[in-house]
Design a protein around this motif. Structure first.
Motif, PDB file in Angstrom:
ATOM      1  N   THR B 113       0.811  -1.217   0.000  1.00 34.24           N
ATOM      2  CA  THR B 113       0.000   0.000   0.000  1.00 34.24           C
ATOM      3  C   THR B 113       0.845   1.269   0.000  1.00 34.24           C
ATOM      4  O   THR B 113       0.672   2.151  -0.851  1.00 34.24           O
ATOM      5  CB  THR B 113      -0.920   0.020   1.236  1.00 34.24           C
ATOM      6  OG1 THR B 113      -1.452  -1.265   1.417  1.00 34.24           O
ATOM      7  CG2 THR B 113      -2.014   1.035   1.056  1.00 34.24           C
ATOM      8  N   ASN B 114       1.766   1.322   0.956  1.00 33.34           N
ATOM      9  CA  ASN B 114       2.556   2.550   1.063  1.00 33.34           C
ATOM     10  C   ASN B 114       3.450   2.761  -0.149  1.00 33.34           C
ATOM     11  O   ASN B 114       3.635   3.881  -0.612  1.00 33.34           O
ATOM     12  CB  ASN B 114       3.407   2.516   2.326  1.00 33.34           C
ATOM     13  CG  ASN B 114       2.573   2.908   3.518  1.00 33.34           C
ATOM     14  OD1 ASN B 114       1.603   3.647   3.378  1.00 33.34           O
ATOM     15  ND2 ASN B 114       2.929   2.388   4.677  1.00 33.34           N
ATOM     16  N   GLN B 115       3.993   1.638  -0.649  1.00 33.13           N
ATOM     17  CA  GLN B 115       4.878   1.746  -1.802  1.00 33.13           C
ATOM     18  C   GLN B 115       4.107   2.286  -3.004  1.00 33.13           C
ATOM     19  O   GLN B 115       4.575   3.191  -3.700  1.00 33.13           O
ATOM     20  CB  GLN B 115       5.469   0.365  -2.115  1.00 33.13           C
ATOM     21  CG  GLN B 115       6.348   0.329  -3.334  1.00 33.13           C
ATOM     22  CD  GLN B 115       7.506   1.298  -3.199  1.00 33.13           C
ATOM     23  OE1 GLN B 115       8.026   1.516  -2.105  1.00 33.13           O
ATOM     24  NE2 GLN B 115       7.894   1.905  -4.301  1.00 33.13           N
ATOM     25  N   ASP B 142      -9.245  -3.595  -0.008  1.00 27.32           N
ATOM     26  CA  ASP B 142      -8.444  -2.807   0.931  1.00 27.32           C
ATOM     27  C   ASP B 142      -7.632  -1.747   0.210  1.00 27.32           C
ATOM     28  O   ASP B 142      -7.615  -0.584   0.593  1.00 27.32           O
ATOM     29  CB  ASP B 142      -7.500  -3.718   1.710  1.00 27.32           C
ATOM     30  CG  ASP B 142      -8.241  -4.425   2.832  1.00 27.32           C
ATOM     31  OD1 ASP B 142      -9.374  -3.984   3.122  1.00 27.32           O
ATOM     32  OD2 ASP B 142      -7.707  -5.385   3.390  1.00 27.32           O
ATOM     33  N   LEU B 143      -6.960  -2.201  -0.860  1.00 27.60           N
ATOM     34  CA  LEU B 143      -6.145  -1.250  -1.630  1.00 27.60           C
ATOM     35  C   LEU B 143      -7.031  -0.148  -2.209  1.00 27.60           C
ATOM     36  O   LEU B 143      -6.666   1.028  -2.196  1.00 27.60           O
ATOM     37  CB  LEU B 143      -5.425  -1.969  -2.770  1.00 27.60           C
ATOM     38  CG  LEU B 143      -4.137  -2.705  -2.427  1.00 27.60           C
ATOM     39  CD1 LEU B 143      -3.590  -3.378  -3.668  1.00 27.60           C
ATOM     40  CD2 LEU B 143      -3.108  -1.754  -1.862  1.00 27.60           C
ATOM     41  N   ALA B 144      -8.189  -0.551  -2.704  1.00 27.88           N
ATOM     42  CA  ALA B 144      -9.084   0.429  -3.318  1.00 27.88           C
ATOM     43  C   ALA B 144      -9.477   1.480  -2.290  1.00 27.88           C
ATOM     44  O   ALA B 144      -9.506   2.674  -2.574  1.00 27.88           O
ATOM     45  CB  ALA B 144     -10.323  -0.269  -3.875  1.00 27.88           C
ATOM     46  N   ARG B 145      -9.787   1.014  -1.082  1.00 32.88           N
ATOM     47  CA  ARG B 145     -10.213   1.947  -0.053  1.00 32.88           C
ATOM     48  C   ARG B 145      -9.072   2.905   0.307  1.00 32.88           C
ATOM     49  O   ARG B 145      -9.264   4.119   0.418  1.00 32.88           O
ATOM     50  CB  ARG B 145     -10.648   1.169   1.187  1.00 32.88           C
ATOM     51  CG  ARG B 145     -11.248   2.042   2.258  1.00 32.88           C
ATOM     52  CD  ARG B 145     -11.315   1.289   3.568  1.00 32.88           C
ATOM     53  NE  ARG B 145      -9.976   0.858   3.942  1.00 32.88           N
ATOM     54  CZ  ARG B 145      -9.685  -0.372   4.328  1.00 32.88           C
ATOM     55  NH1 ARG B 145     -10.598  -1.282   4.385  1.00 32.88           N
ATOM     56  NH2 ARG B 145      -8.444  -0.687   4.652  1.00 32.88           N
ATOM     57  N   ASP B 146      -7.880   2.328   0.473  1.00 27.13           N
ATOM     58  CA  ASP B 146      -6.769   3.161   0.937  1.00 27.13           C
ATOM     59  C   ASP B 146      -6.266   4.113  -0.133  1.00 27.13           C
ATOM     60  O   ASP B 146      -5.734   5.171   0.181  1.00 27.13           O
ATOM     61  CB  ASP B 146      -5.618   2.266   1.405  1.00 27.13           C
ATOM     62  CG  ASP B 146      -6.018   1.447   2.612  1.00 27.13           C
ATOM     63  OD1 ASP B 146      -7.026   1.825   3.244  1.00 27.13           O
ATOM     64  OD2 ASP B 146      -5.352   0.445   2.911  1.00 27.13           O
ATOM     65  N   LEU B 147      -6.380   3.698  -1.393  1.00 27.66           N
ATOM     66  CA  LEU B 147      -5.756   4.506  -2.438  1.00 27.66           C
ATOM     67  C   LEU B 147      -6.749   5.340  -3.247  1.00 27.66           C
ATOM     68  O   LEU B 147      -6.337   6.124  -4.098  1.00 27.66           O
ATOM     69  CB  LEU B 147      -4.973   3.597  -3.398  1.00 27.66           C
ATOM     70  CG  LEU B 147      -3.803   2.850  -2.746  1.00 27.66           C
ATOM     71  CD1 LEU B 147      -3.211   1.855  -3.710  1.00 27.66           C
ATOM     72  CD2 LEU B 147      -2.731   3.822  -2.298  1.00 27.66           C
ATOM     73  N   ALA B 148      -8.038   5.181  -2.957  1.00 23.89           N
ATOM     74  CA  ALA B 148      -9.043   5.875  -3.776  1.00 23.89           C
ATOM     75  C   ALA B 148      -8.781   7.384  -3.810  1.00 23.89           C
ATOM     76  O   ALA B 148      -8.855   8.017  -4.871  1.00 23.89           O
ATOM     77  CB  ALA B 148     -10.437   5.595  -3.241  1.00 23.89           C
ATOM     78  N   PHE B 174     -14.154   1.461  -8.272  1.00 16.41           N
ATOM     79  CA  PHE B 174     -15.593   1.497  -7.997  1.00 16.41           C
ATOM     80  C   PHE B 174     -16.117   0.093  -7.719  1.00 16.41           C
ATOM     81  O   PHE B 174     -16.933  -0.122  -6.834  1.00 16.41           O
ATOM     82  CB  PHE B 174     -16.373   2.059  -9.188  1.00 16.41           C
ATOM     83  CG  PHE B 174     -16.122   3.508  -9.460  1.00 16.41           C
ATOM     84  CD1 PHE B 174     -15.712   4.361  -8.441  1.00 16.41           C
ATOM     85  CD2 PHE B 174     -16.291   4.031 -10.722  1.00 16.41           C
ATOM     86  CE1 PHE B 174     -15.484   5.697  -8.693  1.00 16.41           C
ATOM     87  CE2 PHE B 174     -16.069   5.364 -10.980  1.00 16.41           C
ATOM     88  CZ  PHE B 174     -15.652   6.196  -9.967  1.00 16.41           C
ATOM     89  N   LEU B 175     -15.636  -0.849  -8.516  1.00 13.66           N
ATOM     90  CA  LEU B 175     -16.127  -2.210  -8.350  1.00 13.66           C
ATOM     91  C   LEU B 175     -15.727  -2.769  -6.997  1.00 13.66           C
ATOM     92  O   LEU B 175     -16.489  -3.472  -6.351  1.00 13.66           O
ATOM     93  CB  LEU B 175     -15.577  -3.117  -9.451  1.00 13.66           C
ATOM     94  CG  LEU B 175     -16.147  -2.932 -10.840  1.00 13.66           C
ATOM     95  CD1 LEU B 175     -15.569  -3.964 -11.776  1.00 13.66           C
ATOM     96  CD2 LEU B 175     -17.658  -3.060 -10.828  1.00 13.66           C
ATOM     97  N   LYS B 176     -14.504  -2.448  -6.582  1.00 11.97           N
ATOM     98  CA  LYS B 176     -14.014  -3.026  -5.335  1.00 11.97           C
ATOM     99  C   LYS B 176     -14.491  -2.225  -4.137  1.00 11.97           C
ATOM    100  O   LYS B 176     -14.601  -2.755  -3.041  1.00 11.97           O
ATOM    101  CB  LYS B 176     -12.473  -3.046  -5.335  1.00 11.97           C
ATOM    102  CG  LYS B 176     -11.869  -3.894  -6.402  1.00 11.97           C
ATOM    103  CD  LYS B 176     -11.991  -5.354  -6.078  1.00 11.97           C
ATOM    104  CE  LYS B 176     -11.497  -6.148  -7.262  1.00 11.97           C
ATOM    105  NZ  LYS B 176     -11.838  -7.526  -7.224  1.00 11.97           N
TER     106      LYS B 176
END
Lengths: 152, 962
Positions: B113-115, B142-148, B174-176
């Motif tokens: 995520t951070n990378q 998870d990634l979608a939420r954190d990076l949206a 959007f899908l995730k």
């Protein structure tokens, strides 16, 4: 467009490139690849380029000894998919200069990079050939620059 | 340092690069697996080195091997390492490998995520591009939420290269993570008018995909798209927009009218695109109630279909026709011959399309003709898959909309019987279920069906053939059941009984044998009843009993439990009856009572529709819930049970179980059961009215037994030919026509020469069915609840993308967290942080950055707990969401000289209702140390921290943090 996957394989059924735009478990992938190769290779010459497999539409086209095959949602336009395949082949051709199967085998990562510039998440990202080749070249230049210090 | 570099490059000289690997694999064709396993060992060695160049080379090779089908998931962590390299060359390879190998369950994704966030904000646009491309392949919720948030910012990046990638990847996000749709949508809309055509087409792509799932939310965009359609010169974009309109027109009929002109212009101006436009136009016309558009489509399609033999055109034409068929079936039906011709095409795809079309084209008039053609194809077809497809289509065509188009059910039964002659088909059960369905529901056909089934049973050896796993033997299941259930129609029940008890039957699959045994008993009762009318012939009845007693032991020894049970039960019953017979007691009536009563078809949805009575809680425990120790007991129980079963079986093999089955007892039990059923509200009773209908229908129609043409060679004896029905039908129609003409003439004569008119082609209504058939509708419970949502798929991932629901702007949630120190050490410098998601933000003091953490304002000595409050501002809560937070702290350990910093990642699960009111609290833990309890009463989030042993805590190792 929502392409689910794109496969390149040879007449012998050897996989040359696979790209999955939706997450598929490893076992399922193998099954799909096997089904696709047998189905597509079993087609007679001079038949149409579309197939149905489960609830997917399969569009394939043969270029020289290589089959390009992609899976789409059932409601997608199959002619557009043919165009996409053709555009990808054109891009490969332009990049390698008269591309052949060996080019893709030995530079498979390049083939992937080109594909990534062209499609993203199964959707067409850029339709202009000029823009595409420019960005591919630019990122290659970047790579070349960073390679030089290593080979010193 | 220099030495290290030199050493590294010397090492590299002996490494294989990708080209060497590929060449090596090509040179070792015979022992490829062995060669690759040595290569993988080498790669493992290379991955252990510090040199990133070596690592990336190894990862590159692994990606190649992954493509060949080797498992490389073990190297996931190394891939992350290469991804985090600062050099584009390596980063690119790392992301490529990740996009090929990672999937949602790959656990190292959490570490990326951070990378990825760092790469997304990189000044180099190609770094960002590569990260976006990679992310598109392995984005998780998870990634979608954190990076949206980050991706949304990129949507207005200065470089179009990044913008278009960001726009496209938003669809995946959007899908995730559907919550991101609402805040991101205005920006997405802006991108439709982006100056860069690439970004524009990307935005069109995304909105088109979204609109296909929920068209009504996007109706307001129609004018914008209309403008785009008339101004855009990009064919790719045009096709997308036209497709989008295809989804919108059914909702807004005025749109269709407006579209026709620009669409026709498009088709005429772009000859190159013509084909695809036609396909699109057709797909559009299907949604358009407007007549002229579809007629226009029709003019274009049939022409290439007939003139050009190009296979693609043919395919597309058929596809287009199937679309038109839905709205204008008449205009397609005129092309019937053309479509039937397509069935002869050597291309399977075209044939399948044509088959699809035929399904929609049948009418009462042409059903027999079409099915006859299809039957011819079945005989000719090579390849079982296509033949199976034909078979299912024939059955589909005939059975569609409750056998609407079948005028002659005798014909249909004989078609089904003919289909059983197919070798090696997988669809035996399909044919069987059709036979059962028709025989049960079409009362008038039963006598004929029984006769057919009896011949089938008699020729069972032809069906089963040599192969055990032949799917067609399923038909025997239906045949046996029909013969048994409607045995009163049988000509010679004795012969059928004999056929059903042949020793060869024991080779059939278990469930079929079971049906055989059960129905043999039914036949037996019929035989008894038939014989006892004439008491002089009681010998025959006794012979029948003897036959059963002789033959049934084969089934008693069957390996299939079902068969064994039924057989032994019936065997004992027959033995008892035989005893009675020898005493000259009349038993027939009592035996028939065993199988009395009519079986009615039940609708598949009937069970679901039974309403739950008031006051009944289906989820409530009937007994106390089992305690924890239950599982142990259960294990013991099953052990003893297993033993018991084994012992029982042994005894059964040595001597057959003798059970006293008392006829009266049985009857008594049945009475009790009937009474129970009458009182039971959940038992679906036969409605008396439908029963009456049956009785009236019985015997109304006498159906003649078909003449069998035995002189035709190579035919299974007794099998009817469906062709004769076609002929019959034609003759009948001719006759009808003649009659009608006569009548017409009479009428005309009577009326004088007032009007002259041609009798024209016969219309649908003129075709009278050959038999008066009464198709019994499937029963539904009387008080069934009308519901339309049966067919909705609750698992549709796109449903969640519906942006409906109201917003509570700026509502705040105060989260009280109780930290409790349960260890023996002193804890200090606690910092708490929850990553911002799109609509929930941790409120931070002014001047703090969006990623800064909050300091917990106290320290925790051992055994002490304290409460800290954090305020979140929420934009909307439409579905449960997880907030991911981190807690960092310093533990003073007595033996350690320097304080250590630990990081714990925990998940807090906030479930809430649409109104934004937090409803349910759930505990969700990443590691076992922090406990989150959301108590409803106090409306507080409690966060207990338990510190057990220091080694239990994982220290997250971030390789890129040096």
């Amino acid at each position: 467009m929502t392409m689910h996957f794109l496969l390149l394989f040879s007449r012998q059924g050897k996989l040359r490139l696979q790209k999955w735009f939706t997450p598929v478990p490893e076992r399922e992938k193998k099954k799909i690849v096997r089904d696709m190769t047998t189905m597509v290779l079993g087609r007679k010459p001079r038949s149409c380029n579309f197939l149905h497999w489960k609830d997917l539409k399969i569009v394939y086209k043969k270029y020289a000894s290589l089959y390009f095959c992609c899976g789409l949602d059932a409601e997608e336009n199959e002619l557009l998919a043919l165009e996409v395949l053709h555009r990808y082949v054109e891009l490969l051709d332009k990049y390698f200069g008269n591309v052949c199967e060996l080019d893709i085998i030995f530079n498979f990562e390049k083939a992937y990079f080109i594909l990534d510039e062209f499609l993203l998440g199964g959707e067409v990202q850029e339709t202009s050939k000029q823009v595409l080749s420019r960005s591919i070249e630019a990122s290659d230049m970047l790579q070349e620059v960073s390679v030089i210090p290593r080979s010193r | 340092m220099a030495l290290k570099i030199v050493k590294g490059s010397i090492d590299r000289m002996f490494d294989k690069n990708l080209q060497d690997l590929v060449r090596g694999i090509r040179n070792h064709k015979e022992d490829e697996a062995k060669y690759i396993s040595t290569c993988i060992d080498e790669i493992k060695q290379e991955l252990k080195q510090d040199n990133i160049a070596v690592k990336s080379n190894a990862v590159c090779k692994l990606t190649y091997l992954q493509m060949l089908g080797y498992d490389v998931s073990w190297a996931a962590f190394n891939i992350v390492e290469v991804m985090s390299s600062s050099k584009f060359t390596y980063k690119r390879i790392g992301y490529l490998a990740a996009s090929q190998c990672f999937h949602e369950s790959t656990d190292v994704i959490m570490l990326t995520t951070n990378q990825i966030r760092k790469d997304l904000s990189s000044p180099n646009q190609y770094d960002t591009g590569v990260a976006l491309t990679g992310l598109s392949c392995f984005v998780t919720p998870d990634l979608a939420r954190d990076l949206a948030n980050d991706i949304m910012t990129l949507m207005s990046h200065t470089k179009p290269y990044i913008r278009k990638k960001a726009v496209l990847i938003m669809y995946k996000v959007f899908l995730k993570y559907p919550e991101s749709l609402r805040p991101a949508f205005p920006r997405m809309k802006e991108k439709l008018e982006d100056p860069d055509p690439g970004v524009q087409s990307a935005a069109v792509n995304v909105i088109c995909e979204l609109a296909r799932r929920n068209p009504k939310n996007y109706l307001s965009l129609a004018p914008l798209f209309f403008k785009l359609m008339t101004s855009s010169t990009n064919n790719w974009v045009l096709i997308k927009i036209i497709k989008l309109f295809g989804a919108l027109t059914p909702l807004e009929p005025r749109l269709g009218k407006k579209l026709i002109e620009p669409l026709t212009n498009l088709i005429h101006s772009r000859i190159l695109l013509c084909l695809s436009s036609v396909a699109v136009l057709i797909s559009l016309s299907s949604g358009m109630p407007n007549h002229s558009a579809s007629i226009q489509g029709l003019c274009i399609v049939p022409r290439p279909l007939s003139v050009l033999s190009l296979f693609i055109v043919k395919y597309l034409g058929l596809l287009a026709m199937s679309k038109i068929l839905k709205t204008h079936p008449k205009s397609v039906q005129s092309h019937k011959d053309l479509i039937l011709q397509c069935l002869d095409d050597k291309d399977e795809s075209i044939r399948l399309r044509a088959l699809d079309l035929l399904y929609g084209m049948v009418s009462k008039k042409n059903l027999m003709e079409i099915v006859k053609k299809l039957m011819l194809h079945v005989d000719k077809a090579e390849g079982t898959t296509y033949r199976d497809e034909l078979l299912t289509k024939i059955i589909d065509i005939c059975s569609q909309s409750n056998y609407q188009y079948i005028t002659n059910f005798e014909w249909y039964i004989s078609i089904l019987v003919e289909l059983t002659r197919l070798e090696g088909t997988r669809h035996g059960h399909l044919i069987a279920s059709q036979m059962l369905d028709v025989a049960i529901r079409v009362k008038a056909i039963r006598a004929f069906a029984v006769a057919q089934m009896a011949t089938l049973l008699d020729n069972a050896h032809l069906l089963t053939g040599n192969t055990q796993h032949n799917g067609i033997c399923e038909v025997l299941y239906a045949a046996a059941w029909i013969c048994g259930e409607f045995s009163e129609h049988l000509e010679d029940p004795m012969a059928t009984l004999e056929a059903m008890l042949r020793p060869k039957v024991a080779t059939l699959p278990g469930h079929i044998q079971a049906v055989y045994v059960q129905n043999a008993a039914k036949l037996f009762s019929t035989v008894l009843r038939g014989q006892e009318g004439a008491p002089a012939d009681s010998k025959v009845a006794q012979e029948t009993s003897q036959l059963l007693i002789d033959r049934l032991p084969v089934f008693v020894q069957s390996a299939n439990l079902e068969v064994q049970e039924r057989a032994s039960c019936i065997l004992q019953l027959v033995k008892y009856i035989q005893k009675l017979q020898q005493k000259d007691v009349e038993v027939a009536e009592e035996v028939t009572a065993l199988f009395a009563g009519e079986l009615n078809p039940v609708a598949p949805k009937a069970q679901k529709k039974v309403p739950v009575p008031e006051g009944l809680d289906l989820d409530a425990w009937i007994n106390e819930p089992p305690s924890g120790s239950e599982s142990e007991d259960e294990g013991r129980k099953t052990k003893t049970k297993g033993k018991a079963v084994f012992a029982k079986e042994e005894s059964r093999h040595t001597k057959p179980r003798y059970t006293e089955v008392d006829e009266k007892e049985l009857a008594k039990r049945r009475e009790v059961r009937k009474a129970e059923q009458a009182n039971n509200p959940f038992y679906i009773k036969a409605s008396p009215s439908s029963q009456k209908v049956y009785q009236e229908a019985v015997g109304v129609e006498h159906i003649p037994v078909v003449q069998i043409d035995l002189s035709v060679p190579l035919k299974v004896p007794g099998m009817p030919m469906s062709d004769q029905y076609v002929k019959q039908e034609e003759e009948r129609r001719e006759k009808n026509k003649a009659d009608r003409k006569k009548k017409d003439k009479k009428k005309r004569r009577e009326k004088g020469r007032q009007r002259r008119g041609d009798s024209g082609p016969e219309s649908e209504e003129d075709i009278t069915p050959a038999h008066m058939v009464d198709i019994v509708t499937e029963e539904m419970p009387e008080n069934a609840l009308p519901s339309d949502d049966d067919d909705k798929d609750p698992n549709d991932p796109h449903k969640v993308c519906d942006i409906q629901g109201n917003l509570h702007d700026g509502s705040q949630v105060v989260v009280s967290v109780i930290f409790e120190n349960k260890c023996d050490s002193f804890i200090k410098s606690m910092e708490f942080n929850v990553m911002d998601s799109l609509n929930s933000k941790l409120q931070r003091p002014e001047g703090a950055g969006p990623h800064d953490s909050l300091t917990v304002p106290f320290q925790l000595p051992p055994g002490i707990s304290n409460e800290a409050r954090f305020i979140f501002s929420m934009q909307s809560i439409v579905m449960p969401q997880k907030l991911k937070g981190t807690l960092t702290f310093i533990v003073k350990v007595s033996w350690s000289c320097s304080p250590q910093r630990w990081l714990i990642t925990t998940m807090c699960h906030l479930a809430s209702t649409r109104r934004g009111r937090t409803k349910v609290g759930k505990m969700n833990l990443e590691s076992g140390h922090v406990l989150l309890i959301w108590t409803r009463k106090s409306k507080r989030l409690r966060w207990y921290y338990r510190w057990r042993e220091e080694r239990e805590i994982q220290r997250w190792k971030y390789p890129w943090r040096i």
